[in-house]
Design a protein around this motif. Structure first.
Motif, PDB file in Angstrom:
ATOM      1  N   ASP A  10      58.072   6.002  45.373  1.00  0.00           N
ATOM      2  CA  ASP A  10      59.248   6.876  45.411  1.00  0.00           C
ATOM      3  C   ASP A  10      59.596   7.213  46.862  1.00  0.00           C
ATOM      4  OD1 ASP A  10      61.199   8.833  45.151  1.00  0.00           O
ATOM      5  OD2 ASP A  10      60.225   9.841  43.489  1.00  0.00           O
ATOM      6  N   ALA A  11      58.573   7.567  47.649  1.00  0.00           N
ATOM      7  CA  ALA A  11      58.806   7.908  49.058  1.00  0.00           C
ATOM      8  C   ALA A  11      59.320   6.694  49.829  1.00  0.00           C
ATOM      9  CB  ALA A  11      57.516   8.436  49.686  1.00  0.00           C
ATOM     10  N   TYR A  12      58.780   5.522  49.533  1.00  0.00           N
ATOM     11  CA  TYR A  12      59.191   4.297  50.219  1.00  0.00           C
ATOM     12  C   TYR A  12      60.656   3.962  49.926  1.00  0.00           C
ATOM     13  CZ  TYR A  12      59.141  -0.636  51.662  1.00  0.00           C
ATOM     14  OH  TYR A  12      59.411  -1.844  52.252  1.00  0.00           O
ATOM     15  N   LEU A  13      61.045   4.080  48.661  1.00  0.00           N
ATOM     16  CA  LEU A  13      62.433   3.803  48.287  1.00  0.00           C
ATOM     17  C   LEU A  13      63.380   4.815  48.935  1.00  0.00           C
ATOM     18  CD1 LEU A  13      61.865   2.961  44.504  1.00  0.00           C
ATOM     19  CD2 LEU A  13      62.431   1.346  46.349  1.00  0.00           C
ATOM     20  N   THR A  14      62.936   6.074  49.001  1.00  0.00           N
ATOM     21  CA  THR A  14      63.736   7.103  49.672  1.00  0.00           C
ATOM     22  C   THR A  14      63.887   6.782  51.155  1.00  0.00           C
ATOM     23  OG1 THR A  14      62.928   8.760  48.105  1.00  0.00           O
ATOM     24  CG2 THR A  14      63.912   9.572  50.135  1.00  0.00           C
ATOM     25  N   PHE A  15      62.805   6.320  51.767  1.00  0.00           N
ATOM     26  CA  PHE A  15      62.835   5.899  53.176  1.00  0.00           C
ATOM     27  C   PHE A  15      63.835   4.768  53.381  1.00  0.00           C
ATOM     28  CE2 PHE A  15      61.018   2.336  55.689  1.00  0.00           C
ATOM     29  CZ  PHE A  15      61.247   2.823  56.971  1.00  0.00           C
ATOM     30  N   LEU A  16      63.802   3.756  52.498  1.00  0.00           N
ATOM     31  CA  LEU A  16      64.750   2.648  52.616  1.00  0.00           C
ATOM     32  C   LEU A  16      66.188   3.140  52.518  1.00  0.00           C
ATOM     33  CD1 LEU A  16      63.020  -0.133  50.427  1.00  0.00           C
ATOM     34  CD2 LEU A  16      63.031   0.061  52.920  1.00  0.00           C
ATOM     35  N   SER A  17      66.415   4.063  51.595  1.00  0.00           N
ATOM     36  CA  SER A  17      67.770   4.577  51.386  1.00  0.00           C
ATOM     37  C   SER A  17      68.235   5.394  52.587  1.00  0.00           C
ATOM     38  CB  SER A  17      67.817   5.419  50.111  1.00  0.00           C
ATOM     39  OG  SER A  17      69.101   5.965  49.915  1.00  0.00           O
ATOM     40  N   GLN A  18      67.406   6.294  53.059  1.00  0.00           N
ATOM     41  CA  GLN A  18      67.808   7.201  54.138  1.00  0.00           C
ATOM     42  C   GLN A  18      67.974   6.481  55.476  1.00  0.00           C
ATOM     43  OE1 GLN A  18      65.247  10.617  54.401  1.00  0.00           O
ATOM     44  NE2 GLN A  18      65.819  11.389  52.365  1.00  0.00           N
ATOM     45  N   THR A  19      67.278   5.376  55.644  1.00  0.00           N
ATOM     46  CA  THR A  19      67.378   4.642  56.916  1.00  0.00           C
ATOM     47  C   THR A  19      68.344   3.462  56.828  1.00  0.00           C
ATOM     48  OG1 THR A  19      65.458   3.288  56.329  1.00  0.00           O
ATOM     49  CG2 THR A  19      65.047   5.295  57.618  1.00  0.00           C
ATOM     50  N   GLY A  20      69.081   3.380  55.718  1.00  0.00           N
ATOM     51  CA  GLY A  20      70.085   2.327  55.571  1.00  0.00           C
ATOM     52  C   GLY A  20      69.511   0.957  55.290  1.00  0.00           C
ATOM     53  N   ARG A  21      68.265   0.894  54.839  1.00  0.00           N
ATOM     54  CA  ARG A  21      67.633  -0.398  54.585  1.00  0.00           C
ATOM     55  C   ARG A  21      67.689  -0.818  53.121  1.00  0.00           C
ATOM     56  NH1 ARG A  21      64.524   1.784  58.794  1.00  0.00           N
ATOM     57  NH2 ARG A  21      64.016   0.315  60.482  1.00  0.00           N
ATOM     58  N   LEU A  22      68.164   0.048  52.242  1.00  0.00           N
ATOM     59  CA  LEU A  22      68.315  -0.318  50.838  1.00  0.00           C
ATOM     60  C   LEU A  22      69.589  -1.152  50.721  1.00  0.00           C
ATOM     61  CD1 LEU A  22      66.757   0.172  48.202  1.00  0.00           C
ATOM     62  CD2 LEU A  22      68.340   2.043  47.704  1.00  0.00           C
ATOM     63  N   ALA A  23      69.438  -2.451  50.452  1.00  0.00           N
ATOM     64  CA  ALA A  23      70.546  -3.400  50.527  1.00  0.00           C
ATOM     65  C   ALA A  23      71.640  -3.076  49.525  1.00  0.00           C
ATOM     66  CB  ALA A  23      70.021  -4.813  50.300  1.00  0.00           C
ATOM     67  N   ASN A  24      72.843  -3.551  49.801  1.00  0.00           N
ATOM     68  CA  ASN A  24      74.001  -3.279  48.947  1.00  0.00           C
ATOM     69  C   ASN A  24      73.809  -3.792  47.532  1.00  0.00           C
ATOM     70  OD1 ASN A  24      75.432  -1.981  50.971  1.00  0.00           O
ATOM     71  ND2 ASN A  24      76.370  -3.876  51.725  1.00  0.00           N
ATOM     72  N   GLY A  25      73.072  -4.855  47.359  1.00  0.00           N
ATOM     73  CA  GLY A  25      72.871  -5.415  46.023  1.00  0.00           C
ATOM     74  C   GLY A  25      71.828  -4.693  45.205  1.00  0.00           C
ATOM     75  N   SER A  26      71.208  -3.667  45.767  1.00  0.00           N
ATOM     76  CA  SER A  26      70.170  -2.928  45.052  1.00  0.00           C
ATOM     77  C   SER A  26      70.778  -1.943  44.062  1.00  0.00           C
ATOM     78  CB  SER A  26      69.298  -2.146  46.041  1.00  0.00           C
ATOM     79  OG  SER A  26      68.664  -3.000  46.956  1.00  0.00           O
ATOM     80  N   ASP A  27      69.960  -1.522  43.090  1.00  0.00           N
ATOM     81  CA  ASP A  27      70.349  -0.379  42.266  1.00  0.00           C
ATOM     82  C   ASP A  27      70.263   0.871  43.130  1.00  0.00           C
ATOM     83  OD1 ASP A  27      70.823  -1.836  39.940  1.00  0.00           O
ATOM     84  OD2 ASP A  27      68.713  -1.783  39.354  1.00  0.00           O
TER      85      ASP A  27
END
Length: 569
Positions: A85-102
């Motif tokens: 959960d923390a890792y996914l939040t990190f990806l989201s907050q740092t702009g690393r969660l790709a556009n094709g992700s949920d």
């Protein structure tokens, strides 16, 4: 698979390091270390894009993949989902969660949905581990621990000289094939997700390594286990290394194999030593394959225990019985393999470790060296020493320091028989002069050379030029009545005392304190007044130790004063 994991881990490392820093401030209750395996297997099994995460992939990762690879189910049950959960939040907050992700919210909802099932799976793993504990303790066919007592009782194993071993290693066919494969790979070849190479590339690689092309109706890449073993060996030997963007590349000096320097050759060969496991049979059924796991190591250790050679048929029968006893599928696996030892012998022969002739299998000198290293890696005691005729003076002195007195005397006697006394004296004193800080080697060398009488005079005279040996040389030359020899000075005597104290300190604090008590506080005080001036490698640490451990406070105080003076020089 090993190289794919290494490539993926290399790609992930910078991102995970940044996440760990982020988590310290933003998710202090999570355990970032638990994210590594989940992120790695997400990259390997679901998405080459580190920033693309889907709900379905997340579910499959946690409920299907992680139960197969998690090392600590207890820790995972408590902390993996919060960490992810923390890792996914990190990806989201740092702009690393790709556009094709949920979305992050959807991914977090999925974590909530799978939580109970994930925890149940981890608890099942814990229950299975408890139930299998006794079975796990038995190990596999290559578990050396079961032979620990027999290995400890073996007669001394004599290892061949490095020059001889290096010459043999230069001729090892499998290392040459690994070199040729790595050179063919080149400076940056992209590897695939499902198989490292395309079928066309596999054909080229087979040609480069001289391996035969299999007859198969399916993909060639699925019918060349020997090629993938050579690939993994190239990685083990550090001929191949992961590159950027899913590539692998040849190391710069790989094409130079076989190297000129013997030490470099043996270092490389040792890097690939654990490839012996690649010799284990690979069957279509994974359970049957596991029933024969460790077969190649089991073969090797039995050869070592038998003095280096066995009748092949008898050895095969013994290993067959061991497999049946160890695993209920052992007999079925042995029969399914047809000739289970064939792949083991093929690999070991290719790695220069065994040879087979007239129904007898033997360890080569290189093989004996390798098995001894494998046994040592398993933290099992075995008495292995260099061959007397190839042992250097320094090796002799270092070995003898670890042996009981009678055994050490026997080693020295055998070594001396191969040399003229004057030459032996020269070699021993030269070895003692190699490291001025090694008092034990120095004292041993002086003690042995002191028994050689007048034959050692030229060596003692040469040793007068070495500051660390001069006290011993002056003492022995004076005792021999050599004309023109210098008389030992008070500084020489103090040096000898410092050597004795250094050896005593190396035996432990109680031994050191006992040695100080033996000469009495008055004598110690007298020595402390002058001994700090001696340019001995250990004088400061000895003075510091005396100041800490001597029971007489006045002596401890005098040691501190002497230490201050020594440090001020």
């Amino acid at each position: 698979m090993t190289d794919r994991i290494e490539v993926a881990a290399t790609e992930l490392r910078p991102l995970l390091e940044e996440f760990i820093m982020w988590a310290r401030a933003n998710a202090p209750g999570s355990d970032p270390e638990l994210v590594g395996p989940a992120a790695l297997w997400h990259r390997l099994a679901f998405s080459q894009d580190l920033g693309t995460w889907k709900r379905a992939d997340l579910r499959n990762l946690l409920l299907d993949r992680m139960p197969k690879v998690v090392e600590d189910p207890d820790a995972a049950a408590d902390g993996m989902l919060p960490a992810v959960d923390a890792y996914l939040t990190f990806l989201s907050q740092t702009g690393r969660l790709a556009n094709g992700s949920d979305s992050l919210a959807d991914l977090q909802a999925e974590l909530d949905d799978v939580e109970d099932e994930f925890v149940d799976l981890m608890e099942e793993l814990l229950d299975d581990a408890d139930g299998d504990e006794e079975e796990d303790e038995t190990g596999d066919l290559g578990d050396f621990e079961q032979f620990a007592d027999e290995l400890a009782e073996l007669d001394t194993i004599r290892l061949r000289p490095d020059s001889e071993l290096a010459a043999a290693a230069r001729q090892v066919p499998l290392v040459a094939k690994a070199r040729d494969l790595a050179v063919w790979v080149g400076s940056g070849r992209r590897v695939g997700e499902d198989t490292q190479l395309t079928d066309a590339e596999v054909e080229e690689a087979l040609t480069a390594t001289g391996l035969p092309r299999p007859e198969t109706d399916g993909p060639v890449s699925e019918a060349v286990p020997q090629l993938w073993n050579v690939w993994n060996l190239a990685v083990d030997l550090e001929f191949l290394e992961p590159g950027e963007g899913g590539t692998v590349a040849v190391q710069d000096d790989t094409a130079e194999w076989p190297f000129d320097d013997d030490e470099d050759v043996l270092d490389a060969w040792m890097l690939g030593l654990h490839s012996v496991d690649y010799g284990d049979p690979e069957l279509d059924d994974d359970d049957l394959t596991m029933a024969l796991a460790g077969l190649t190591r089991g073969l090797l250790v039995r050869l070592l225990l038998a003095g280096g050679s066995r009748d092949l048929a008898e050895l095969a029968q013994e290993l067959s019985e061991a497999a049946a006893e160890l695993d209920e599928l052992g007999t079925d696996a042995w029969e399914a393999a047809g000739d289970p030892l064939a792949s083991s012998i093929d690999w070991l022969t290719g790695y220069g470790m065994v040879e087979v002739e007239d129904g007898t299998i033997r360890l080569t000198p290189l093989g004996t060296e390798g098995v001894v290293h494998l046994v040592d890696d398993a933290d099992i005691e075995v008495d292995a020493r260099p061959a007397i005729e190839s042992m250097s003076a320094h090796e002799l002195l270092a070995l003898s320091a670890e042996l009981p007195e009678e055994e050490a005397d026997a080693e020295f006697a055998a070594w001396m028989q191969l040399r003229e006394p004057s030459k032996a004296a020269e070699e021993l004193l030269d070895a003692a002069a190699e490291d001025e800080s090694d008092a034990l080697i120095r004292v041993q060398a002086a003690s042995v050379v002191g028994t050689l009488g007048e034959a050692a005079v030229p060596a003692w005279q040469a040793a007068l030029k070495q500051a660390s040996l001069r006290p011993y040389a002056a003492t022995h030359l004076s005792q021999l009545g050599v004309e023109g020899a210098p008389e030992p000075t008070q500084d020489d005597t103090h040096w000898l005392i410092l050597d004795m104290w250094t050896i005593s300190a190396g035996l432990g604090r109680s031994e050191f304190v006992s040695s100080l008590r033996d000469i009495g506080p008055d004598m110690v005080n007298s020595l402390l007044e002058v001994i700090w001036k001696i340019p001995h490698a250990h004088v400061e640490e000895l003075l510091d130790l005396i100041s800490q451990v001597h029971p007489d406070k006045q002596v401890a105080k005098a040691a501190r004063r002497a230490l201050f003076k020594a440090r001020s020089m």
